[in-house]
Design a protein around this motif. Structure first.
Motif, PDB file in Angstrom:
ATOM      1  N   ALA A  35       0.830  -1.206   0.000  1.00  0.00           N
ATOM      2  CA  ALA A  35       0.000   0.000   0.000  1.00  0.00           C
ATOM      3  C   ALA A  35       0.864   1.254   0.000  1.00  0.00           C
ATOM      4  N   ASN A  36       1.956   1.228   0.761  1.00  0.00           N
ATOM      5  CA  ASN A  36       2.859   2.386   0.813  1.00  0.00           C
ATOM      6  C   ASN A  36       3.472   2.682  -0.554  1.00  0.00           C
ATOM      7  N   ILE A  37       3.885   1.622  -1.248  1.00  0.00           N
ATOM      8  CA  ILE A  37       4.530   1.788  -2.554  1.00  0.00           C
ATOM      9  C   ILE A  37       3.564   2.382  -3.566  1.00  0.00           C
ATOM     10  N   PHE A  38       2.373   1.805  -3.685  1.00  0.00           N
ATOM     11  CA  PHE A  38       1.446   2.243  -4.722  1.00  0.00           C
ATOM     12  C   PHE A  38       0.746   3.560  -4.387  1.00  0.00           C
ATOM     13  N   SER A  39       0.817   3.984  -3.128  1.00  0.00           N
ATOM     14  CA  SER A  39       0.268   5.299  -2.773  1.00  0.00           C
ATOM     15  C   SER A  39       1.324   6.386  -2.870  1.00  0.00           C
TER      16      SER A  39
END
Length: 280
Positions: A35-39
């Motif tokens: 989630a951190n990467i794609f946000s």
């Protein structure tokens, strides 16, 4: 499973499933990092969509298919390359000297198409056929949400690519597996399980037919450090006899005198995939 059993199973079938290799805490960390990467919290990657800060993680992930080379921007993904359980298996099926050249983080959401039949060595050529894919299930992978399909033990050679006409797959080309179709099996695995497969092993994944389930997986590629890597990253990099954008995860690197380079950059995988094809 003993070392000999690992080697025999892998050599005979071209793949190996190790259940529960990642702990629940390790999987939770990978899921949060996804989630951190794609946000965009690990840095912006070209093509990322601007979204409101209050949008849910699931809504963010629905916008994407996968990112290549996330270990370049994520300490969590980079650490996963060295996972002790993974490396223990790799040193048994490859040898004592092992390097990694690629990571891919898949977030196949509801309705997203799969990958057509292919052999990884077609895209990432090694000199010694040591290429090994390591498919880490972050979510449970089922037939319904688009798990891997594998044809065990076949073939021992590189098969021709042909045009893809199936809506199951995002790719423009595929392999005609008609001679082996009856042997294809779904590889349904629980979260935390790891599938190891050889570079010549025929595998694919079908469309996610669920309405609310993701099929998230981290897929890393490894090979023997004793072999050179003549990979131009599907034409994105200059042709080379030995790409040195690698990470040594076990043993020694006999080519360490060459140093390493940082050439590959993270990029988002498009919905319609054209990586490398022999279709004119």
């Amino acid at each position: 499973m003993s070392t000999l059993t690992y080697i025999q199973a892998y050599q005979e079938t071209g793949f190996l499933v190790v259940p529960d290799l990642f702990s629940a805490d390790e999987i939770a960390a990978l899921r949060e990092e996804t989630a951190n990467i794609f946000s965009g919290k690990r840095g912006q990657v070209e093509g990322m969509i601007e979204m409101d800060s209050d949008i849910s993680d699931q809504e963010v992930l629905k916008k994407y298919v996968a990112i290549h080379f996330p270990h370049k921007i994520s300490p969590v993904i980079h650490k996963a390359l060295f996972h002790r359980g993974v490396v223990d298996v790799l040193t048994q099926i490859i040898g004592p000297d092992v390097k990694c050249m690629q990571s891919m983080l898949f977030v196949k959401g509801p309705g997203k198409a799969g990958q057509s039949w292919h052999q990884d060595e077609f895209y990432i050529p090694t000199r010694d056929r040591s290429l090994t894919g390591v498919w880490i299930a972050i979510d449970d992978a089922t037939v319904e949400n688009g798990c891997l399909w594998i044809i065990p033990g076949k073939p021992k050679y590189m098969m021709r690519r042909v045009e893809n006409n199936s809506s199951e797959y995002a790719d423009v080309d595929t392999i005609d597996v008609t001679p082996f179709a009856k042997d294809a099996i779904p590889v349904e695995v629980k979260s935390g399980s790891v599938v190891f497969f050889h570079g010549y092993t025929l595998h694919s994944s079908r469309r996610n037919k669920t309405k609310d389930c993701f099929r998230t997986a981290l897929v890393n590629h490894y090979m023997s450090a004793d072999s050179m890597l003549p990979w131009d990253q599907d034409g994105h990099l200059p042709a080379t006899e030995d790409l040195r954008d690698i990470v040594l995860v076990a043993g020694k690197d006999p080519y360490a005198y060459k140093g390493t380079v940082d050439m590959n950059r993270p990029y988002l995988r498009p919905e319609k995939l054209i990586i490398k094809t022999t279709i004119s």
